[in-house]
Write an enzyme that holds these catalytic residues in place. Structure first.
Site, mmCIF file in Angstrom:
data_model
loop_
_atom_site.group_PDB
_atom_site.id
_atom_site.type_symbol
_atom_site.label_atom_id
_atom_site.label_comp_id
_atom_site.label_asym_id
_atom_site.label_seq_id
_atom_site.Cartn_x
_atom_site.Cartn_y
_atom_site.Cartn_z
ATOM 1 N N GLY A 1 12.429 -22.076 -86.456
ATOM 2 C CA GLY A 1 11.051 -22.528 -86.283
ATOM 3 C C GLY A 1 11.031 -23.942 -85.739
ATOM 4 O O GLY A 1 11.942 -24.367 -85.037
ATOM 5 N N CYS A 2 10.016 -24.689 -86.113
ATOM 6 C CA CYS A 2 9.835 -26.066 -85.653
ATOM 7 C C CYS A 2 11.069 -26.899 -85.976
ATOM 8 O O CYS A 2 11.493 -26.968 -87.127
ATOM 9 C CB CYS A 2 8.612 -26.640 -86.351
ATOM 10 S SG CYS A 2 8.431 -28.418 -86.207
ATOM 11 N N PHE A 3 11.643 -27.559 -84.967
ATOM 12 C CA PHE A 3 12.858 -28.332 -85.232
ATOM 13 C C PHE A 3 12.599 -29.553 -86.096
ATOM 14 O O PHE A 3 13.494 -30.038 -86.772
ATOM 15 C CB PHE A 3 13.658 -28.662 -83.982
ATOM 16 C CG PHE A 3 12.952 -29.288 -82.809
ATOM 17 C CD1 PHE A 3 11.840 -30.094 -82.933
ATOM 18 C CD2 PHE A 3 13.450 -29.059 -81.538
ATOM 19 C CE1 PHE A 3 11.227 -30.670 -81.828
ATOM 20 C CE2 PHE A 3 12.852 -29.631 -80.415
ATOM 21 C CZ PHE A 3 11.734 -30.439 -80.573
#
Length: 175
Positions: free
Chosen positions: A9-11
């Site tokens: 997902g979002c880093f």
């Protein structure tokens, strides 16, 4: 030191988790698994490049094994959501492991099997690569430590992940 590359997902969120893990010396946010060389954040967010938002973890294998890195990874995001994590939707937010050799590939398969046992066989995490790594733009690095503390999205998503890390992996959390 050894290296692991994962996408969950979002880093910003994944990076924040691994910065708190014992044995982790460095975490770099970036892009991997796509068709465009040196993609920008805007290009990756469009979903058109095929890249995943990912992190490259540099760790001490005497303090934490690759298998343990993967268990923390699988245990701090939802590996059953296809091409999304929460409100982040698209292939750039897929759950994937990018092994750097045959030994890591074997460990990745085992980590997915362990996670599948916990999630009733519903894990969608893929094993991909090899693929070129592209570091994200500078403002994405160490995001949670700076701008993320003022970002409503990060404030809603990252603290629960950090709580899960502390609860599920107490022995692997930095003091």
């Amino acid at each position: 030191m050894e290296t692991a590359i994962v996408a969950g997902g979002c880093f910003w969120c994944t990076e924040a988790v691994f910065r708190d893990v014992i044995g982790v010396a460095e975490v770099e946010s970036g892009y991997i698994g796509g068709i465009v060389e040196n993609p920008t954040y805007k290009e990756v967010c469009s979903g058109a490049t095929g890249h995943a938002e990912a992190i490259k973890i540099t760790y001490d294998p005497h303090a934490i094994s690759y298998a343990e890195v993967l268990d923390v990874f699988m245990g701090t995001h939802d590996p059953t959501q296809l091409n999304r994590q929460g409100n982040d939707v698209g292939t750039q937010y897929r759950s994937a492991i990018f092994p750097l050799g045959d030994a890591q590939r074997t460990e990745a398969e085992a980590a997915i099997a362990r996670s599948n046992a916990e999630h009733g066989g519903k894990v969608v995490t893929t094993i991909e690569g090899p693929a070129p790594w592209y570091p994200a733009e500078g403002y994405h690095q160490e995001y949670w430590e700076g701008e993320g503390q003022r970002n409503p999205y990060c404030l809603a998503v990252i603290p629960p992940k950090l709580m899960k890390l502390r609860k599920s992996f107490q022995a692997k959390v930095k003091a």
